[in-house]
Scaffold this active site. Structure first.
Site: not given
Ligand code: PGA
Length: 217
Positions: A88, A145
């Protein structure tokens, strides 16, 4: 089938975790076409009911052994964990994780029967794919992401997700591709139309809002 992943990050205490999981466990499993996954902090993993799949938010790059403070894939056996969220952007930013380390975590996950969900952004997609062993690429789920979209309310245009999905499939093979970054009940349908599911942070913390999101997905 659509994947909907709730990434709690380092939020919630014990009673908040119990209450969220109770609400979701009672949510009728009327959606066999979606895979509901929750990634809570480690101490709450054993509370996840069998109706919801459990994921860890990270994994040690090492096998079990003398690595104080680390959680090895083998430590999770018996806890019913199915997935490992790996690489992540917050791990890369705050814990300085490299693509090589993420690749070692992918290897540990797969050796121990966990399905890796590898998070990537445009800048390091190719490097991340190159670091993972060829025969392990297609065993991953991949989450696009975009860092700027995470927790910012600045979700990216859907066309960008379609484009990235194609690039990811070119590099990883026929994998499922998820989108994550400011997904809400209001925009989730746009993303599930062009991807295999969503990774949700902020909008997953409130059980009622998350159920709404699952309904829309
Ligand atoms: P968010 O986070 O939905 O708050 O943008 C997504 C993530 O970090 O997987």
């Amino acid at each position: 089938m659509k994947y909907v992943v709730a990434n709690w990050k380092a939020n919630k205490n014990l009673s908040e975790a119990e209450s969220w999981l109770k609400t979701l466990a009672e949510y009728p499993s009327a959606h066999p076409d979606s895979e509901l996954i929750v990634a809570p902090p480690y101490p709450f993993l054993h509370l996840v009911p069998p109706t919801i799949s459990a994921a860890v938010q990270d994994l040690s790059p090492y096998a079990a052994g003398s690595y104080t403070g680390a959680v090895a894939a083998r430590n999770l056996i018996g806890l019913g964990v199915k997935y490992a969220l790996l690489g992540h952007s917050e791990r890369r930013q705050y814990f300085h994780e490299t693509c090589q380390e993420v690749a070692r975590k992918v290897d540990q996950a797969l050796q121990n029967g966990l399905t890796p969900i590898v998070c990537v952004d445009t800048g390091y997609l190719a490097e991340q794919a190159a670091a993972i062993a060829d025969d392990q690429l297609a065993q991953c789920l991949v989450a696009f992401e975009p860092v700027a979209a995470i927790g910012s309310g600045e979700n990216v245009p859907v066309a960008e997700v379609s484009e990235m999905k194609d690039r990811i499939i070119q590099l990883f093979g026929e994998v499922f591709v998820l989108y994550g970054g400011s997904v809400t009940p209001a925009n989730v349908m746009d993303y599930t139309a062009v991807s295999d599911g969503v990774l949700v942070g902020t909008a997953s913390l409130d059980a009622t809002e998350f159920i709404q999101l699952v309904e829309m997905a």
